[in-house]
Every structure is written in C-alpha cells, then in structure tokens.
Design an enzyme around this catalytic site. Structure first.
Site, short mmCIF file in Angstrom:
data_model
loop_
_atom_site.label_atom_id
_atom_site.label_comp_id
_atom_site.label_asym_id
_atom_site.label_seq_id
_atom_site.Cartn_x
_atom_site.Cartn_y
_atom_site.Cartn_z
N LYS A 16 0.81 -1.22 0.00
CA LYS A 16 0.00 0.00 0.00
C LYS A 16 0.84 1.26 0.00
O LYS A 16 0.37 2.32 -0.41
CB LYS A 16 -0.96 0.00 1.20
CG LYS A 16 -2.05 -1.03 1.06
CD LYS A 16 -3.13 -0.86 2.09
CE LYS A 16 -4.26 -1.85 1.86
NZ LYS A 16 -5.24 -1.88 2.91
N LYS A 64 -4.29 -10.70 -6.35
CA LYS A 64 -5.58 -10.99 -5.70
C LYS A 64 -6.62 -9.95 -6.13
O LYS A 64 -6.25 -8.83 -6.52
CB LYS A 64 -5.42 -10.99 -4.18
CG LYS A 64 -5.06 -9.64 -3.61
CD LYS A 64 -5.29 -9.54 -2.11
CE LYS A 64 -5.09 -8.10 -1.69
NZ LYS A 64 -5.43 -7.75 -0.37
N LYS A 86 -9.93 -4.26 -3.38
CA LYS A 86 -10.68 -2.99 -3.45
C LYS A 86 -9.79 -1.88 -3.97
O LYS A 86 -10.25 -0.92 -4.56
CB LYS A 86 -11.10 -2.57 -2.04
CG LYS A 86 -12.31 -3.26 -1.49
CD LYS A 86 -12.59 -2.74 -0.07
CE LYS A 86 -13.54 -3.65 0.65
NZ LYS A 86 -13.60 -3.42 2.08
P1 TYM Z 1 -10.32 -5.95 4.24
O1 TYM Z 1 -11.43 -5.02 4.58
O2 TYM Z 1 -9.33 -5.54 3.22
O3 TYM Z 1 -10.92 -7.34 3.76
C1 TYM Z 1 -11.94 -8.02 4.50
C2 TYM Z 1 -11.73 -9.52 4.39
O4 TYM Z 1 -11.78 -9.93 3.02
C3 TYM Z 1 -10.66 -10.79 2.75
N1 TYM Z 1 -10.25 -10.64 1.34
C4 TYM Z 1 -10.13 -11.65 0.49
N2 TYM Z 1 -10.34 -12.98 0.63
C5 TYM Z 1 -10.13 -13.76 -0.47
N3 TYM Z 1 -9.72 -13.28 -1.68
C6 TYM Z 1 -9.49 -11.97 -1.87
N4 TYM Z 1 -9.12 -11.52 -3.06
C7 TYM Z 1 -9.69 -11.08 -0.75
N5 TYM Z 1 -9.57 -9.74 -0.58
C8 TYM Z 1 -9.92 -9.49 0.71
C9 TYM Z 1 -9.56 -10.26 3.69
O5 TYM Z 1 -8.58 -11.24 3.90
C10 TYM Z 1 -10.37 -9.97 4.94
O6 TYM Z 1 -10.54 -11.13 5.70
N6 TYM Z 1 -7.04 -5.47 7.98
C11 TYM Z 1 -8.28 -6.10 7.58
C12 TYM Z 1 -9.48 -5.77 8.46
C13 TYM Z 1 -9.26 -6.02 9.93
C14 TYM Z 1 -9.31 -7.29 10.56
C15 TYM Z 1 -9.08 -6.99 11.95
C16 TYM Z 1 -9.49 -8.59 10.11
C17 TYM Z 1 -9.03 -5.08 10.87
N7 TYM Z 1 -8.92 -5.65 12.11
C18 TYM Z 1 -9.04 -8.05 12.89
C19 TYM Z 1 -9.45 -9.63 11.07
C20 TYM Z 1 -9.23 -9.33 12.44
C21 TYM Z 1 -8.62 -5.63 6.18
O7 TYM Z 1 -8.17 -4.58 5.76
O8 TYM Z 1 -9.56 -6.40 5.57
#
Ligand code: TYM
Length: 370
Positions: A141, A223, A226
C-alpha cells in the site's frame, strides 16, 4: 441466509489449530472468533468468498463470534469524511443481507469502542519499527506513496488490538491477512512473556481452496482487491447484471479454449470456475464435467448468469435494509455496548499488568507501612 448446497470445506492454518495451546491455555481461553472488514468501497467477491461467507457459516455453527466494521482502519489512506458515514451503514446492511444475524453474533463499529485504540497504544509500545516495515500489506500500500501516513505503518498493531481486546482464539480471514495475524501472535506472546499470561495466541481460519485468495479478473497473478485502480478487476456485490456480464466477459483467461481447473497453469479460467462453484453450490469436478464441450468464451456467459442470480437477492436485501437507517444504527449501537463490556474487562487487566493502575492505601495502612 442459508447458502444453497453450501459446500465450502473449512480448512485451518497449516499450523494445527491448537498446537501452540497447552491444555490449560485451551480451557483458560475458550474458543472465540473475531474478524473485521473495512467500510471502504463495496464488498467484492474476494471479501465475500474469503471472509463474509465464512462468518455466516461459523454463525450457523453457533460460534461465539464478534465482527467489526473497522472504520478506523479505513482512515489509514486518505478518506472522504462526507461519504464514510454512509459507507459504514452500507457495510452494515451488506453484512446483514449476506446473512449475519445481530442476535447471534456481536456486530459493531470499531470507533464506537474505545478499548481498540487504547490497547493499540499499549501493544505499539512493545512492537518494533523493523517488524512493521516488513509486513507485505504495508509494502504494497505504501509502494506508490510519497508521504506514507503513520497510520498505514502502524495499522497492523491496531488490528492486533482488535483481536486481542476480545481474547479471540480464531480469526476467519482471507490469505492476504496471514502476516498481520502472525504479528498479532507475536505481540500476544511478547506481552504474555513480559507481563504474565493475558492473551491466547489467535489462529487464522481460511475458507478452503481458491476462495481464500480470489484473483483479479484482469490479472490472475494478483488478488482481487478494493484498491486495484481498475474496477473491471473485481465484481462487487452491488454491481448491475450488465456490469457483471461485461466484467466476466472481459476477464483474462488464456489461449486454450477448453474449460479445465488448474490454478497454477491456468489461473484465469480456474478463478472463474472457483467463483462459479461457490455461487452455484456445485463442485469444481461437477462443473468441469458439465462444460467439457463448451469453450471459455461461452463458459464466461454461464458464470456471469450464475453470479447474477446469486447476488440479486442480496442486492434486494441491501436496498431494503438501507431504507431503514435507524434500524442499522440500532444494530451497531447494541453491538458496541456488548463489545465495550468485553473489551473494557481486557483493558482493565492489561492496565493492571502494565502498572497503569494503583490501589490507594488508607491512611491507617500507610502508617503501618512506615
Ligand atoms: P479488508 O477489509 O481488506 O478485507 C476483509 C476480508 O476480506 C478478505 N479478502 C479476500 N479474501 C479472499 N480473496 C481476496 N481476493 C480477498 N480480498 C480481501 C480479507 O482477507 C479480509 O478477511 N485489515 C483487515 C481488516 C481487519 C481485521 C481486523 C481482520 C481489521 N482488524 C481483525 C481480522 C481481524 C482488512 O483490511 O480487511
């Protein structure tokens, strides 16, 4: 929502789920699940298959589960304060529309629960800059940024605080979060070693196979994300049927016209089969058997049709829920109250162990001590 013929096989991290737990630790820290999602942009199929669908499945198994809409995380890159409130409500509506039931799990907005930022500071004081700089999400990022916000650098510590504030033992996420959860494990271990056993060592839970790392439609070596500047790289849950069809038709496959599943050699078409398998509830083998005489161009139309019929009822529910913002706000408030109660208990314990609390001795006790 019950997924029709839902066949996701749940696999766990390659480390055995409990292999770093002693028998006493297991009973001391009962199984609890925590996960989060940023309220930025629309949920895409990667989020849906990799995370949200797992949460619905875990909820159906009556797990003790806490889910957070992590709005503080969405401030780590420049954001628009005018659109964020609606994005938070929309994410709430989307999660409910996908099947999350706020009477069965705790669903809340991160910034409504103060313990997250407080614990993040405490954990930040035992983290090192070198460790944070090596995390791949930070590298990815910050790569094109001239001035890197401090929040982007330290957000994995906030993520660790999110999880540890609830003493969560398991974290259902997509594979891109693995290193962040490993940091959480390291911080939990470091804290326990220095200040006495306080936190369990949490482990990832992944949905099986390709769903944990769904690929970009434009470049299957990456992957689905967003933050990809090309919106054609992802399918969002609220995309119109027309957009879904166009995006799938334009998805990158290869020069072979047969439809076969081989994620290493044929990542583009295999990604489409994974998506198809999920939304139709059929296995990869069943699908490949049925489309033996269909070329990839025609197959894309079948995938698009299956995706559209899967997401349309969800879109309808999102629209219905968005027409009752008061209800959505109530859900988040109720969740925040429950989350605050649990996390404040953890924070009290942490503060005591860090020497941030003192007990005032009575004048009589003070005289005896003298
Ligand atoms: P975020 O908001 O980017 O994504 C949310 C969830 O979606 C999963 N994900 C995917 N899974 C499969 N294939 C993909 N291409 C793909 N893109 C996204 C992510 O792995 C995630 O599970 N930092 C985290 C949010 C967070 C969090 C936490 C998660 C903050 N605190 C505590 C677990 C526990 C994030 O930015 O997710």
């Amino acid at each position: 929502m019950i997924f029709p013929r839902f066949r996701i096989k749940f696999v766990t991290h390659s480390i055995n789920l409990y292999n770093s737990y002693s028998a006493t630790a297991q009973s001391k820290f009962p199984r609890r699940i925590f996960s989060g999602i940023q309220p930025t942009g629309q949920i895409h199929l990667g989020n849906y298959l990799g995370a949200v669908s797992q949460w619905v499945k875990l909820q159906q198994n009556n797990e003790d589960m806490i889910l957070s809409i992590v709005d503080l995380h969405s401030m780590t890159l420049p954001h628009d304060p005018k659109t964020l409130p609606n994005s938070i409500l929309e994410m709430t509506a989307t999660l409910l529309a996908c099947g999350i039931d706020p009477s069965k799990v705790i669903l809340f907005q991160q910034s409504m629960v103060p313990a997250h930022t407080h614990l993040s500071w405490c954990l930040g004081c035992i983290s090192t800059m070198a460790r944070l700089a090596h995390l791949p999400t930070f590298k990815e990022k910050s790569a094109n940024l001239k001035d890197v916000p401090l929040g982007l650098y330290i957000y994995p510590v906030l993520q660790a605080a999110d999880i540890l504030a609830y003493k969560a033992t398991h974290v259902p996420v997509g594979e891109d979060q693995t290193q962040n959860i490993e940091l959480t494990q390291d911080l939990a271990r470091m804290f326990n070693n220095r200040f006495g056993e306080t936190f369990p060592i949490p482990h990832c839970i992944y949905t099986g196979s390709e769903f944990s790392r769904l690929k970009s439609l434009r470049d299957p070596s990456k992957k689905m994300s967003k933050s990809d500047p090309d919106p054609k790289s992802r399918i969002c849950l609220n995309d119109s049927p027309d957009d879904i069809l166009k995006k799938i038709k334009k998805s990158v496959t290869d020069f072979t016209s047969e439809v076969t599943f081989d994620p290493d050699k044929r990542p583009g078409v295999s990604n489409l089969i994974s998506i198809h398998s999920f939304v139709s509830g059929r296995t990869v083998e069943e699908i490949c058997g049925e489309v033996q005489n269909v070329n990839t161009g025609k197959y894309k139309l079948q995938v698009a049709e299956a995706v559209i019929s899967h997401v349309q009822p969800i879109q309808k529910r999102i629209d219905d829920l968005m027409s009752d913002e008061e209800y959505l706000a109530k859900v988040l408030k109720m969740g925040a109250e429950k989350a605050t109660e649990i996390s404040e208990n953890t924070l009290d314990e942490v503060k005591r162990k860090l020497g941030l609390q003192f007990r005032i001795k009575s004048a009589h006790q003070q005289k005896i001590n003298v």
